[in-house]
Scaffold this motif. Sequence first.
Motif, PDB file in Angstrom:
ATOM      1  N   VAL A  17      -7.117  48.976  35.697  1.00 17.06           N
ATOM      2  CA  VAL A  17      -8.505  48.547  34.951  1.00 17.06           C
ATOM      3  C   VAL A  17      -8.406  47.050  34.988  1.00 17.06           C
ATOM      4  O   VAL A  17      -9.627  46.994  35.607  1.00 17.06           O
ATOM      5  CB  VAL A  17      -7.833  48.310  32.935  1.00 17.06           C
ATOM      6  N   GLN A  18      -7.070  46.447  35.279  1.00 17.36           N
ATOM      7  CA  GLN A  18      -6.981  45.147  35.437  1.00 17.36           C
ATOM      8  C   GLN A  18      -7.730  45.061  37.721  1.00 17.36           C
ATOM      9  O   GLN A  18      -8.320  43.629  37.583  1.00 17.36           O
ATOM     10  CB  GLN A  18      -5.483  44.830  35.451  1.00 17.36           C
TER      11      GLN A  18
ATOM     12  N   VAL B 132     -12.102  34.021  32.010  1.00 19.30           N
ATOM     13  CA  VAL B 132     -12.320  35.317  31.610  1.00 19.30           C
ATOM     14  C   VAL B 132     -10.955  35.955  32.186  1.00 19.30           C
ATOM     15  O   VAL B 132     -10.185  36.611  31.258  1.00 19.30           O
ATOM     16  CB  VAL B 132     -13.277  36.008  33.140  1.00 19.30           C
ATOM     17  N   ASP B 133      -9.649  34.600  32.250  1.00 20.77           N
ATOM     18  CA  ASP B 133      -8.732  34.723  32.372  1.00 20.77           C
ATOM     19  C   ASP B 133      -7.639  35.854  30.858  1.00 20.77           C
ATOM     20  O   ASP B 133      -7.437  36.604  31.164  1.00 20.77           O
ATOM     21  CB  ASP B 133      -7.807  34.130  32.973  1.00 20.77           C
ATOM     22  N   PRO B 134      -8.071  35.261  29.977  1.00 16.67           N
ATOM     23  CA  PRO B 134      -7.912  35.535  28.484  1.00 16.67           C
ATOM     24  C   PRO B 134      -8.203  36.757  27.860  1.00 16.67           C
ATOM     25  O   PRO B 134      -7.382  37.190  27.493  1.00 16.67           O
ATOM     26  CB  PRO B 134      -8.365  33.975  27.905  1.00 16.67           C
ATOM     27  N   VAL B 135      -9.084  37.125  28.390  1.00 17.78           N
ATOM     28  CA  VAL B 135     -10.039  38.490  28.580  1.00 17.78           C
ATOM     29  C   VAL B 135      -8.736  39.447  28.897  1.00 17.78           C
ATOM     30  O   VAL B 135      -8.017  40.668  27.824  1.00 17.78           O
ATOM     31  CB  VAL B 135     -11.134  38.777  28.605  1.00 17.78           C
ATOM     32  N   PHE B 136      -8.294  39.500  30.208  1.00 16.32           N
ATOM     33  CA  PHE B 136      -7.525  39.792  30.677  1.00 16.32           C
ATOM     34  C   PHE B 136      -6.322  40.176  29.704  1.00 16.32           C
ATOM     35  O   PHE B 136      -5.459  41.508  29.902  1.00 16.32           O
ATOM     36  CB  PHE B 136      -7.108  40.146  31.931  1.00 16.32           C
TER      37      PHE B 136
ATOM     38  N   LEU C 263      -6.273  42.145  26.877  1.00 13.46           N
ATOM     39  CA  LEU C 263      -6.222  43.407  27.307  1.00 13.46           C
ATOM     40  C   LEU C 263      -5.163  44.459  27.403  1.00 13.46           C
ATOM     41  O   LEU C 263      -4.875  45.753  26.700  1.00 13.46           O
ATOM     42  CB  LEU C 263      -6.835  43.835  28.654  1.00 13.46           C
ATOM     43  N   VAL C 264      -4.267  43.080  28.331  1.00 18.34           N
ATOM     44  CA  VAL C 264      -2.536  43.847  28.709  1.00 18.34           C
ATOM     45  C   VAL C 264      -2.011  44.158  27.072  1.00 18.34           C
ATOM     46  O   VAL C 264      -0.896  44.947  26.793  1.00 18.34           O
ATOM     47  CB  VAL C 264      -1.939  42.906  29.524  1.00 18.34           C
ATOM     48  N   LEU C 265      -2.379  42.223  26.275  1.00 17.90           N
ATOM     49  CA  LEU C 265      -1.572  43.059  25.277  1.00 17.90           C
ATOM     50  C   LEU C 265      -1.682  44.467  24.394  1.00 17.90           C
ATOM     51  O   LEU C 265      -0.927  45.008  23.054  1.00 17.90           O
ATOM     52  CB  LEU C 265      -1.696  41.431  24.031  1.00 17.90           C
ATOM     53  N   TYR C 266      -3.596  44.177  23.844  1.00 13.11           N
ATOM     54  CA  TYR C 266      -3.337  45.643  22.870  1.00 13.11           C
ATOM     55  C   TYR C 266      -3.306  46.601  23.828  1.00 13.11           C
ATOM     56  O   TYR C 266      -2.859  47.908  22.831  1.00 13.11           O
ATOM     57  CB  TYR C 266      -5.151  45.364  23.107  1.00 13.11           C
TER      58      TYR C 266
END
Length: 178
Positions: A24-25, A55-59, A62-65
Amino acid sequence: EGAGGAGSSLALRAAMVHVIGDIVQSVGVCVAAALIWAFSDRWLDASGVSYWYRVDPVFSLLVLYSSYGTMSEAVHLLMAGVPSDINISEVRSRLKAIPSVVGAHDVHVWALSASKRNMWAHLTVSAGADSASVLHAAQRAAADFGCDHTCFQLESEGHICAALHCGPPDVAHDHSHA
Protein backbone atom coordinates in the motif's frame (compact mmCIF):
# COMPACT_ATOMS: atom_id res chain seq x y z
CA GLU A 1 -7.68 -22.70 10.78
CA GLY A 2 -6.84 -24.75 13.85
CA ALA A 3 -4.37 -24.13 16.64
CA GLY A 4 -0.90 -23.72 15.27
CA GLY A 5 -2.18 -22.95 11.77
CA ALA A 6 -0.95 -20.02 9.74
CA GLY A 7 -3.90 -17.89 10.83
CA SER A 8 -3.13 -18.32 14.50
CA SER A 9 0.55 -17.34 14.39
CA LEU A 10 1.14 -13.81 15.61
CA ALA A 11 4.45 -13.67 13.74
CA LEU A 12 2.85 -14.74 10.44
CA ARG A 13 0.00 -12.25 10.84
CA ALA A 14 2.48 -9.48 11.65
CA ALA A 15 4.53 -10.37 8.56
CA MET A 16 1.37 -10.37 6.41
CA VAL A 17 0.33 -6.94 7.72
CA HIS A 18 3.86 -5.68 7.09
CA VAL A 19 3.90 -6.94 3.48
CA ILE A 20 0.44 -5.53 2.76
CA GLY A 21 1.49 -2.24 4.37
CA ASP A 22 4.60 -2.13 2.19
CA ILE A 23 2.49 -2.72 -0.94
CA VAL A 24 0.00 0.00 0.00
CA GLN A 25 2.81 2.42 0.83
CA SER A 26 4.59 1.66 -2.46
CA VAL A 27 1.42 2.36 -4.39
CA GLY A 28 0.93 5.53 -2.34
CA VAL A 29 4.48 6.69 -3.08
CA CYS A 30 3.93 6.07 -6.81
CA VAL A 31 0.65 8.02 -6.75
CA ALA A 32 2.28 10.83 -4.77
CA ALA A 33 5.21 10.94 -7.19
CA ALA A 34 2.83 11.11 -10.15
CA LEU A 35 0.84 13.93 -8.54
CA ILE A 36 3.97 15.89 -7.64
CA TRP A 37 5.31 15.43 -11.17
CA ALA A 38 1.97 16.37 -12.78
CA PHE A 39 1.48 19.44 -10.59
CA SER A 40 5.11 20.42 -10.05
CA ASP A 41 4.38 24.00 -11.06
CA ARG A 42 1.59 24.42 -8.47
CA TRP A 43 1.27 24.15 -4.68
CA LEU A 44 4.76 25.43 -3.91
CA ASP A 45 5.72 27.48 -0.89
CA ALA A 46 7.79 30.67 -1.14
CA SER A 47 11.07 28.71 -1.31
CA GLY A 48 9.77 26.40 -4.07
CA VAL A 49 9.12 23.34 -1.86
CA SER A 50 5.96 21.38 -2.65
CA TYR A 51 3.17 21.28 -0.09
CA TRP A 52 2.72 17.55 -0.80
CA TYR A 53 4.78 16.74 2.32
CA ARG A 54 1.53 17.35 4.19
CA VAL A 55 0.31 13.96 2.95
CA ASP A 56 3.04 12.16 4.95
CA PRO A 57 0.99 12.06 8.18
CA VAL A 58 -1.76 10.20 6.29
CA PHE A 59 0.65 7.36 5.58
CA SER A 60 1.90 7.42 9.18
CA LEU A 61 -1.67 7.07 10.43
CA LEU A 62 -2.24 4.22 7.98
CA VAL A 63 0.80 2.37 9.38
CA LEU A 64 -0.39 2.93 12.97
CA TYR A 65 -3.92 1.79 12.13
CA SER A 66 -2.78 -1.35 10.31
CA SER A 67 -0.38 -2.43 13.07
CA TYR A 68 -2.49 -1.58 16.15
CA GLY A 69 -4.25 -4.97 16.37
CA THR A 70 -1.03 -6.94 16.03
CA MET A 71 0.77 -4.74 18.56
CA SER A 72 -2.03 -4.95 21.13
CA GLU A 73 -2.17 -8.75 20.76
CA ALA A 74 1.62 -8.97 21.18
CA VAL A 75 1.51 -6.83 24.35
CA HIS A 76 -1.37 -8.93 25.74
CA LEU A 77 0.63 -12.10 25.03
CA LEU A 78 3.81 -10.68 26.60
CA MET A 79 1.87 -9.59 29.68
CA ALA A 80 0.56 -13.17 30.11
CA GLY A 81 -3.02 -12.09 29.57
CA VAL A 82 -5.94 -14.48 29.65
CA PRO A 83 -6.78 -15.57 26.09
CA SER A 84 -9.83 -13.67 24.81
CA ASP A 85 -11.94 -16.81 24.39
CA ILE A 86 -11.40 -17.95 28.00
CA ASN A 87 -13.81 -17.04 30.78
CA ILE A 88 -12.06 -17.59 34.13
CA SER A 89 -15.40 -17.98 35.94
CA GLU A 90 -16.34 -20.76 33.53
CA VAL A 91 -12.95 -22.44 34.08
CA ARG A 92 -13.40 -22.22 37.87
CA SER A 93 -16.94 -23.65 37.63
CA ARG A 94 -15.74 -26.50 35.43
CA LEU A 95 -12.95 -27.35 37.89
CA LYS A 96 -15.37 -27.19 40.85
CA ALA A 97 -17.68 -29.62 39.03
CA ILE A 98 -15.04 -32.36 39.23
CA PRO A 99 -16.10 -35.07 41.71
CA SER A 100 -14.46 -34.55 45.14
CA VAL A 101 -13.49 -30.94 44.33
CA VAL A 102 -15.18 -28.56 46.77
CA GLY A 103 -13.41 -25.38 45.72
CA ALA A 104 -11.07 -23.84 43.15
CA HIS A 105 -9.05 -20.69 43.67
CA ASP A 106 -5.93 -18.94 42.37
CA VAL A 107 -6.99 -19.92 38.85
CA HIS A 108 -4.68 -18.69 36.11
CA VAL A 109 -4.86 -19.23 32.35
CA TRP A 110 -2.38 -17.58 30.02
CA ALA A 111 -0.93 -18.04 26.57
CA LEU A 112 2.72 -18.48 25.69
CA SER A 113 1.85 -18.18 22.00
CA ALA A 114 -1.27 -18.32 19.88
CA SER A 115 -1.27 -22.11 20.12
CA LYS A 116 0.27 -22.82 23.57
CA ARG A 117 -1.76 -22.20 26.70
CA ASN A 118 -1.05 -22.87 30.35
CA MET A 119 -3.36 -23.31 33.34
CA TRP A 120 -2.76 -23.52 37.02
CA ALA A 121 -5.15 -23.64 39.93
CA HIS A 122 -5.45 -24.64 43.55
CA LEU A 123 -8.17 -27.26 44.00
CA THR A 124 -9.66 -27.95 47.41
CA VAL A 125 -10.69 -31.60 47.65
CA SER A 126 -12.85 -33.43 50.16
CA ALA A 127 -11.24 -35.77 52.68
CA GLY A 128 -10.38 -39.16 51.21
CA ALA A 129 -10.49 -37.93 47.61
CA ASP A 130 -8.57 -39.94 45.02
CA SER A 131 -5.96 -37.34 44.05
CA ALA A 132 -4.96 -39.12 40.82
CA SER A 133 -8.51 -39.13 39.48
CA VAL A 134 -8.99 -35.47 40.48
CA LEU A 135 -5.76 -34.51 38.70
CA HIS A 136 -6.69 -36.45 35.56
CA ALA A 137 -10.15 -34.87 35.48
CA ALA A 138 -8.62 -31.39 35.97
CA GLN A 139 -6.16 -32.04 33.13
CA ARG A 140 -9.03 -33.15 30.85
CA ALA A 141 -10.95 -29.97 31.76
CA ALA A 142 -7.86 -27.87 31.00
CA ALA A 143 -7.45 -29.64 27.65
CA ASP A 144 -11.05 -28.73 26.80
CA PHE A 145 -10.01 -25.08 27.21
CA GLY A 146 -7.00 -25.65 24.95
CA CYS A 147 -4.41 -25.67 27.74
CA ASP A 148 -1.38 -27.85 26.97
CA HIS A 149 0.52 -27.44 30.21
CA THR A 150 -1.10 -27.57 33.64
CA CYS A 151 -0.13 -27.31 37.26
CA PHE A 152 -2.78 -28.14 39.85
CA GLN A 153 -2.21 -27.93 43.57
CA LEU A 154 -4.55 -30.14 45.58
CA GLU A 155 -5.44 -28.97 49.08
CA SER A 156 -7.41 -30.76 51.76
CA GLU A 157 -10.78 -29.32 52.68
CA GLY A 158 -10.36 -26.85 55.54
CA HIS A 159 -6.74 -26.22 54.62
CA ILE A 160 -5.76 -22.58 54.21
CA CYS A 161 -3.30 -22.14 51.39
CA ALA A 162 0.21 -21.45 52.66
CA ALA A 163 1.21 -19.29 49.71
CA LEU A 164 1.53 -15.63 50.69
CA HIS A 165 -0.70 -14.39 47.84
CA CYS A 166 -3.35 -17.02 48.36
CA GLY A 167 -6.31 -16.63 50.69
CA PRO A 168 -8.85 -19.07 52.06
CA PRO A 169 -10.22 -21.59 49.57
CA ASP A 170 -12.81 -20.39 47.08
CA VAL A 171 -11.98 -16.69 47.45
CA ALA A 172 -12.07 -15.16 43.99
CA HIS A 173 -8.80 -13.41 43.30
CA ASP A 174 -7.97 -14.70 39.87
CA HIS A 175 -5.63 -12.64 37.75
CA SER A 176 -6.65 -11.67 34.24
CA HIS A 177 -3.94 -9.13 33.28
CA ALA A 178 -6.46 -7.68 30.83
